[in-house]
Design an enzyme around this catalytic site. Structure first.
Site, PDB file in Angstrom:
ATOM      1  N   GLU A 139      51.076  44.196 -36.138  1.00  0.00           N
ATOM      2  CA  GLU A 139      51.597  42.835 -36.121  1.00  0.00           C
ATOM      3  C   GLU A 139      50.499  41.824 -35.791  1.00  0.00           C
ATOM      4  O   GLU A 139      50.384  40.773 -36.424  1.00  0.00           O
ATOM      5  CB  GLU A 139      52.738  42.713 -35.107  1.00  0.00           C
ATOM      6  CG  GLU A 139      53.978  43.531 -35.437  1.00  0.00           C
ATOM      7  CD  GLU A 139      53.934  44.933 -34.866  1.00  0.00           C
ATOM      8  OE1 GLU A 139      54.993  45.570 -34.786  1.00  0.00           O
ATOM      9  OE2 GLU A 139      52.831  45.408 -34.499  1.00  0.00           O
TER      10      GLU A 139
ATOM     11  N   GLY B 149      48.805  47.895 -21.494  1.00  0.00           N
ATOM     12  CA  GLY B 149      49.241  46.622 -22.058  1.00  0.00           C
ATOM     13  C   GLY B 149      50.280  45.916 -21.220  1.00  0.00           C
ATOM     14  O   GLY B 149      50.190  44.713 -20.978  1.00  0.00           O
ATOM     15  N   ARG B 150      51.290  46.648 -20.754  1.00  0.00           N
ATOM     16  CA  ARG B 150      52.368  46.010 -20.001  1.00  0.00           C
ATOM     17  C   ARG B 150      51.977  45.672 -18.571  1.00  0.00           C
ATOM     18  O   ARG B 150      52.780  45.108 -17.829  1.00  0.00           O
ATOM     19  CB  ARG B 150      53.618  46.879 -20.049  1.00  0.00           C
ATOM     20  CG  ARG B 150      53.424  48.303 -19.567  1.00  0.00           C
ATOM     21  CD  ARG B 150      54.646  49.166 -19.938  1.00  0.00           C
ATOM     22  NE  ARG B 150      54.480  50.572 -19.619  1.00  0.00           N
ATOM     23  CZ  ARG B 150      53.878  51.469 -20.380  1.00  0.00           C
ATOM     24  NH1 ARG B 150      53.327  51.093 -21.521  1.00  0.00           N
ATOM     25  NH2 ARG B 150      53.798  52.742 -20.027  1.00  0.00           N
TER      26      ARG B 150
ATOM     27  N   LYS C 161      44.394  45.291 -27.563  1.00  0.00           N
ATOM     28  CA  LYS C 161      43.506  46.251 -26.915  1.00  0.00           C
ATOM     29  C   LYS C 161      42.683  47.009 -27.954  1.00  0.00           C
ATOM     30  O   LYS C 161      41.466  47.126 -27.834  1.00  0.00           O
ATOM     31  CB  LYS C 161      44.335  47.213 -26.064  1.00  0.00           C
ATOM     32  CG  LYS C 161      43.518  48.090 -25.136  1.00  0.00           C
ATOM     33  CD  LYS C 161      44.440  48.854 -24.196  1.00  0.00           C
ATOM     34  CE  LYS C 161      43.646  49.655 -23.182  1.00  0.00           C
ATOM     35  NZ  LYS C 161      44.534  50.377 -22.256  1.00  0.00           N
TER      36      LYS C 161
ATOM     37  N   GLU D 131      59.650  51.077 -21.302  1.00  0.00           N
ATOM     38  CA  GLU D 131      58.492  51.702 -21.940  1.00  0.00           C
ATOM     39  C   GLU D 131      57.775  52.614 -20.958  1.00  0.00           C
ATOM     40  O   GLU D 131      57.222  53.648 -21.342  1.00  0.00           O
ATOM     41  CB  GLU D 131      57.536  50.639 -22.485  1.00  0.00           C
ATOM     42  CG  GLU D 131      56.453  51.220 -23.389  1.00  0.00           C
ATOM     43  CD  GLU D 131      55.672  50.159 -24.145  1.00  0.00           C
ATOM     44  OE1 GLU D 131      56.096  49.785 -25.248  1.00  0.00           O
ATOM     45  OE2 GLU D 131      54.649  49.688 -23.612  1.00  0.00           O
TER      46      GLU D 131
ATOM     47  N   LYS E 170      56.134  53.287 -36.277  1.00  0.00           N
ATOM     48  CA  LYS E 170      55.014  52.559 -36.875  1.00  0.00           C
ATOM     49  C   LYS E 170      54.305  53.417 -37.917  1.00  0.00           C
ATOM     50  O   LYS E 170      53.881  52.920 -38.975  1.00  0.00           O
ATOM     51  CB  LYS E 170      54.036  52.110 -35.784  1.00  0.00           C
ATOM     52  CG  LYS E 170      54.626  51.091 -34.824  1.00  0.00           C
ATOM     53  CD  LYS E 170      53.575  50.423 -33.964  1.00  0.00           C
ATOM     54  CE  LYS E 170      52.915  51.350 -32.990  1.00  0.00           C
ATOM     55  NZ  LYS E 170      51.976  50.651 -32.079  1.00  0.00           N
TER      56      LYS E 170
ATOM     57  N   HIS F  52      78.978  32.773 -19.339  1.00  0.00           N
ATOM     58  CA  HIS F  52      79.855  32.377 -20.439  1.00  0.00           C
ATOM     59  C   HIS F  52      79.651  33.285 -21.648  1.00  0.00           C
ATOM     60  O   HIS F  52      80.005  32.916 -22.769  1.00  0.00           O
ATOM     61  CB  HIS F  52      79.592  30.917 -20.801  1.00  0.00           C
ATOM     62  CG  HIS F  52      79.871  29.982 -19.665  1.00  0.00           C
ATOM     63  ND1 HIS F  52      81.099  29.393 -19.474  1.00  0.00           N
ATOM     64  CD2 HIS F  52      79.086  29.568 -18.638  1.00  0.00           C
ATOM     65  CE1 HIS F  52      81.059  28.634 -18.375  1.00  0.00           C
ATOM     66  NE2 HIS F  52      79.845  28.725 -17.861  1.00  0.00           N
TER      67      HIS F  52
END
Length: 524
Positions: free
Chosen positions: A205, A260-261, A199, A346, A486, A377
């Site tokens: 990253e 974003g999400r 965005k 978030e 960050k 399991h």
């Protein structure tokens, strides 16, 4: 008035004191229990019959929603109002899948971007889009992180394209160099297209991975002009994308009113379109739109997102549940827990109300999970015989496209058996074999894993998350908490490289010193 000060909240506290003493299994014996506590919309079935609910409790929860201002908040969401108050932004992700005539004013540019996306997808999938040396595109590398990555990868895998389908899509998110190197190792730069999704176009990253990908590409192509045939961008910062070398024709807008999400419905969903086609993406949007319309128009006592949200509020705030497991019994939905972790934690992992006052109650619990039957399991031992409180969502598909009926029936049988064991438990004279049961679970049944069903499922969870934020009176659309770590990483990065002498706390300074020495030792 804060939630816990509401009369409706106090009434639920009194009801919880009685409800917690009643074994959950006794609630499921009524002959009409399943009929009374299952609800349908968008092709999905929501089964709340294994929850610690009765009609009196449900009515009290609905009264809490009303007192919390739910109807007006829902209208604000669909009208594109600035309900993200800390950032002064509208919230309009529902407009991305709305019919053109139903879009609010902020979303009038959606149609134009959608048309450009569809044209680009058609050109790439048909082979008309050619790389700089005239070869068609065989591989897509999608570079993003968080909301720019989790949704597209989930839906891409859920739609389960054949392995020989072209173009193939590869996702890179982690700044760990192995993530990018592993993807690039076997790719032909002449046939590879990169999609940079950020965005701000400054997310660390994504910025580092994109720069390394561009260097890898240019080293092999030796032609800077080739970037125009091999790089696309999805961003709200066209200047930064242009400075990276991506021309206007290769850029797709991501508006500031799309969080974003909540962004997979936008151009962020480009890898979904490239892998599954424009019609499949349109069907995905249609499934979400059907759930939107249900959420907007259904009566409160039959409204799936609202009822699902209120069931969570009941468990988390009144019955003491501290974590929530997402258990999809579908291998193609194995990434759903990762996606929902971001969506739910978030959004609602907050400790202040919308007015900035401290929250005096618990908000979102820890969300985790994984695909069944694998989880049986692993961590199901803790669920059945551990000491932690939890609730769980079982997600199952009624139909499967494989002609392996026994496989699918065993998958369904295990899901139902696990939820039944959590409900009923088992007495045993040997205490090591006894299972307490008495754990509340929800079951969601999808008709299939076609795009429409997936769209409806994800929109259901979006609206559930929104409703809980309304009840807690928090802003579900900011994420300031992710910024501090960050910010602190910047000076640490410089110190690891030896270019800063900033004073750190003793622990961090010791780790920096150890890592610098270890790195030098390894280099020698």
């Amino acid at each position: 008035m804060n939630p816990e000060q509401l009369q409706e909240w106090r009434q639920l506290t009194r009801l919880a004191a009685d409800a917690i003493t009643t074994p959950l299994s006794t609630r499921t014996t009524a002959p009409d229990r399943f009929t009374d506590f299952t609800f349908s919309a968008g092709g999905l079935l929501l089964d709340l019959s294994k929850q610690r609910l009765d009609n009196h409790i449900v009515n009290a929860l609905l009264e809490l929603a009303q007192a919390s201002g739910f109807p007006a908040a829902r209208d604000g969401l669909f009208n594109g109002e600035k309900i993200n108050t800390t950032e002064g932004r509208a919230v309009g992700h529902t407009a991305l899948r709305a019919a053109p005539d139903d879009r609010p004013a902020i979303a009038q540019g959606v149609g134009e971007v959608t048309k450009r996306l569809e044209q680009t997808v058609a050109a790439i999938r048909s082979g008309r889009w050619r790389g700089a040396t005239g070869k068609p595109i065989s591989d897509i590398v999608h570079i993003g992180i968080g909301g720019s990555h989790l949704g597209p990868e989930l839906v891409y895998e859920a739609l389960s394209q054949p392995l020989n389908q072209q173009p193939r899509v590869h996702f890179v998110a982690n700044i760990d160099a192995h993530a990018l190197a592993a993807v690039l190792a076997d790719l032909d730069p002449e046939r590879t297209l990169f999609i940079i999704v950020s965005k701000s176009f400054s997310t660390l990253e994504t910025k580092i991975n994109a720069s390394s990908a561009r260097s890898w590409f240019l080293e092999r192509m030796a032609n800077s002009d080739a970037i125009t045939r091999h790089f696309l961008a999805v961003s709200s910062n066209p200047e930064a994308a242009s400075a990276f070398g991506i021309p206007e024709a290769n850029r797709f807008e991501l508006w500031d009113w799309v969080g974003g999400r909540y962004s997979l419905w936008s151009a962020v969903g480009l890898p979904i379109m490239l892998a599954a086609g424009n019609s499949a993406f349109a069907e995905l949007l249609a499934g979400a739109r059907d759930m939107d319309q249900h959420f907007l128009n259904a009566q409160a006592d039959a409204n799936l997102p609202l009822l699902m949200a209120l069931t969570g509020i009941w468990n988390y705030n009144f019955l003491g549940v501290t974590n929530h497991a997402i258990l999809p019994y579908a291998q193609r939905l194995r990434l759903l827990p990762d996606y929902l972790q971001q969506l739910m934690m978030e959004s609602n992992g907050k400790s202040v109300h919308r007015d900035g006052s401290p929250v005096a109650i618990h908000t979102m619990p820890v969300v985790w999970g994984g695909a069944g039957t694998n989880g049986q399991h692993a961590y199901h031992q803790l669920l059945h015989q551990g000491t932690r409180s939890f609730t769980a969502d079982f997600i199952v598909c009624a139909n499967d496209e494989h002609q392996l009926t026994d496989h699918h029936n065993w998958l369904l049988a295990n899901a139902l058996g696990q939820s039944q064991a959590m409900l009923m438990g088992e007495d045993n004279a040997d205490p090591h074999k006894a299972v307490a049961g008495n754990h509340a679970t929800t079951t969601l049944v999808l008709p299939d894993l076609r795009p429409h069903s997936i769209g409806a499922l994800l929109a259901l969870y979006e609206h559930t998350t929104f409703c809980q934020g309304v009840i807690w009176q928090i802003n579900s659309f900011d994420q300031w908490g992710v910024e501090l770590g960050k910010k602190l990483a910047n000076p640490i990065f410089k110190q690891l490289g030896g270019s800063s002498t900033l004073t750190q706390d003793g622990s961090t300074a010791g780790l920096i010193d150890y890592l610098r020495k270890t790195t030098r030792d390894n280099a020698e």
